[in-house]
Scaffold this active site. Structure first.
Site, mmCIF file in Angstrom:
data_model
loop_
_atom_site.group_PDB
_atom_site.id
_atom_site.type_symbol
_atom_site.label_atom_id
_atom_site.label_comp_id
_atom_site.label_asym_id
_atom_site.label_seq_id
_atom_site.Cartn_x
_atom_site.Cartn_y
_atom_site.Cartn_z
ATOM 1 N N PRO A 85 -40.544 65.860 31.747
ATOM 2 C CA PRO A 85 -39.269 66.718 32.362
ATOM 3 C C PRO A 85 -39.920 68.009 33.065
ATOM 4 O O PRO A 85 -40.477 68.882 32.135
ATOM 5 C CB PRO A 85 -38.373 66.610 31.147
ATOM 6 N N ALA A 88 -38.946 71.895 31.087
ATOM 7 C CA ALA A 88 -37.897 71.656 30.127
ATOM 8 C C ALA A 88 -38.653 72.247 28.931
ATOM 9 O O ALA A 88 -37.977 71.865 27.935
ATOM 10 C CB ALA A 88 -37.500 70.143 30.317
ATOM 11 N N GLY A 89 -39.746 72.919 28.882
ATOM 12 C CA GLY A 89 -40.359 73.271 27.486
ATOM 13 C C GLY A 89 -41.214 72.438 26.991
ATOM 14 O O GLY A 89 -41.415 72.229 25.856
ATOM 15 N N SER A 92 -44.868 70.899 30.935
ATOM 16 C CA SER A 92 -45.221 70.184 32.129
ATOM 17 C C SER A 92 -45.962 71.100 33.055
ATOM 18 O O SER A 92 -46.996 70.663 33.631
ATOM 19 C CB SER A 92 -43.831 69.984 32.994
ATOM 20 N N SER A 93 -46.144 72.510 32.739
ATOM 21 C CA SER A 93 -47.086 73.347 33.737
ATOM 22 C C SER A 93 -48.477 73.344 33.130
ATOM 23 O O SER A 93 -49.407 73.347 33.671
ATOM 24 C CB SER A 93 -46.292 74.790 33.855
ATOM 25 N N ALA A 95 -49.719 70.792 31.452
ATOM 26 C CA ALA A 95 -50.591 69.607 31.715
ATOM 27 C C ALA A 95 -50.797 69.461 33.129
ATOM 28 O O ALA A 95 -51.912 68.745 33.649
ATOM 29 C CB ALA A 95 -49.443 68.509 31.624
ATOM 30 N N ASP A 136 -50.468 75.563 24.535
ATOM 31 C CA ASP A 136 -49.986 74.510 25.353
ATOM 32 C C ASP A 136 -51.091 73.749 26.083
ATOM 33 O O ASP A 136 -51.599 72.558 26.179
ATOM 34 C CB ASP A 136 -49.048 75.073 26.548
HETATM 35 C C1 MEV Z 1 -43.985 77.937 25.298
HETATM 36 O O1 MEV Z 1 -44.101 76.713 25.541
HETATM 37 C C2 MEV Z 1 -44.343 78.312 24.068
HETATM 38 C C3 MEV Z 1 -44.434 80.058 23.808
HETATM 39 O O2 MEV Z 1 -44.856 80.108 22.423
HETATM 40 C C4 MEV Z 1 -45.443 80.599 24.691
HETATM 41 C C5 MEV Z 1 -46.790 80.438 24.583
HETATM 42 O O3 MEV Z 1 -47.373 80.194 23.387
HETATM 43 O O4 MEV Z 1 -47.590 80.924 25.530
HETATM 44 C C6 MEV Z 1 -42.958 80.647 23.878
#
Ligand code: MEV
Length: 299
Positions: A85, A88-89, A92-93, A95, A136
């Site tokens: 998605p 949506a956290g 995705s960016s 990946a 990430d």
């Molecule tokens: C974002 O997916 C996770 C955060 O901890 C930011 C980061 O770790 O870069 C909010």
């Protein structure tokens, strides 16, 4: 032509606090973004069948800018097919950035090992987000369950993971949520630092429970982590609704995953269908996911 894919991720513990030096545990999940690159007459970016304007957005633009330090890139046709998605956290960016870097390095013969891919993708995220932990991008590159900052792999969990999508479009908000938490900390350091500290401590406890495959214990700590994310102000009504729906449906634990302010929750369970039903009944979109043991790969 080169095609590479990279997985999305969820956080079991530690988002936000990880930006302020605490540990986090994230887990790559089998939802992939595939990126194909090939030289073309003019540059175009197609994402899930739709053309993207503005150079394909800041992650693509900054990735190309960094690659231009190694070689002169010709105009490119970039095709993106994503099961993750978007915004949506679920990473995705990260990946997208990781898969694009890998595809470009293969297509143009630039030697980049996986740790260089992860480090370069992290640079891109820092530029776009203002502040970003390596979590990430590292997890998307390497796959599996990983503790950051050590970048150590843990054994995969025995229980199942269900994602509950509340609202879309949170990715654009990562920068905003990260700076909002930083501002809260600057205003109330004596209140917010102990919250980060508690998240760090529950993460370290969580690592031991993951090593013991104690899903009940991991779930309890995820619930505490969710309360602390709420305290940092990154919750929403819908995220809370889905967290409670997942717990009511018998999940070992459930929490916001990623930057918050919308996006997704994650739940651990032995009965993914029941938890997915609970999330859907509460108005969310449930996705039952497997752990992605493999990170970025050539397709
Ligand atoms: C974002 O997916 C996770 C955060 O901890 C930011 C980061 O770790 O870069 C909010």
């Amino acid at each position: 032509m080169a095609t590479c894919s990279a997985p999305g991720k969820i956080y079991l513990f530690g988002e936000h606090a990880v930006v302020h030096g605490e540990p986090a545990v994230a887990c790559a999940v089998e939802l992939r973004t595939r990126v194909t690159v090939l030289p073309a007459k003019s540059t175009s970016v197609i994402s899930n069948g739709k053309p993207l304007g503005f150079g394909g957005g800041p992650y693509i633009e900054n990735t190309l800018k960094i690659m231009e330090k190694f070689l002169v890139l010709p105009p490119l046709s970039i095709r993106i097919d994503s099961e993750i998605p978007i915004a949506a956290g679920i990473g995705s960016s990260a990946a997208l950035t990781v898969a694009l870097l890998r595809a470009l390095s293969i297509e143009f013969g630039v030697k980049m090992d996986l740790s260089m891919i992860a480090a370069t993708a992290h640079r891109v995220e820092r530029v776009v987000q203002g502040a970003a932990s390596p979590t990430d991008t590292f997890v998307s590159t390497m796959g599996g369950v990983v503790v950051v900052p050590e970048r150590r792999h843990l054994s995969p969990l025995g229980c199942k993971i269900v994602i509950g999508e509340a609202e879309r479009g949170v990715g654009e908000k990562t920068r905003e949520m990260v700076s909002r938490v930083a501002e809260l900390r600057e205003t109330y350091p004596d209140v917010v630092d102990p919250i980060f500290n508690a998240i760090g401590r529950l993460t370290r406890n969580g690592v031991r429970l993951i090593e013991d495959d104690d899903c009940k214990g991991i779930g309890r700590l995820m619930n505490i982590n969710d309360g602390l994310l709420e305290a940092l102000g990154v919750g929403t009504t819908m995220l809370s609704r889905l967290v409670h729906a997942a717990r009511d449906a018998g999940a070992f634990g459930a929490k916001i995953t990623g930057a918050g302010g919308g996006g997704c929750i994650v739940a651990l369970t032995d009965d993914p269908q029941e938890v997915a039903r609970g999330i859907e009944d509460a108005g969310g979109r449930a996705i039952v996911v497997e752990i992605a043991r493999e990170g970025v790969r050539e397709e």
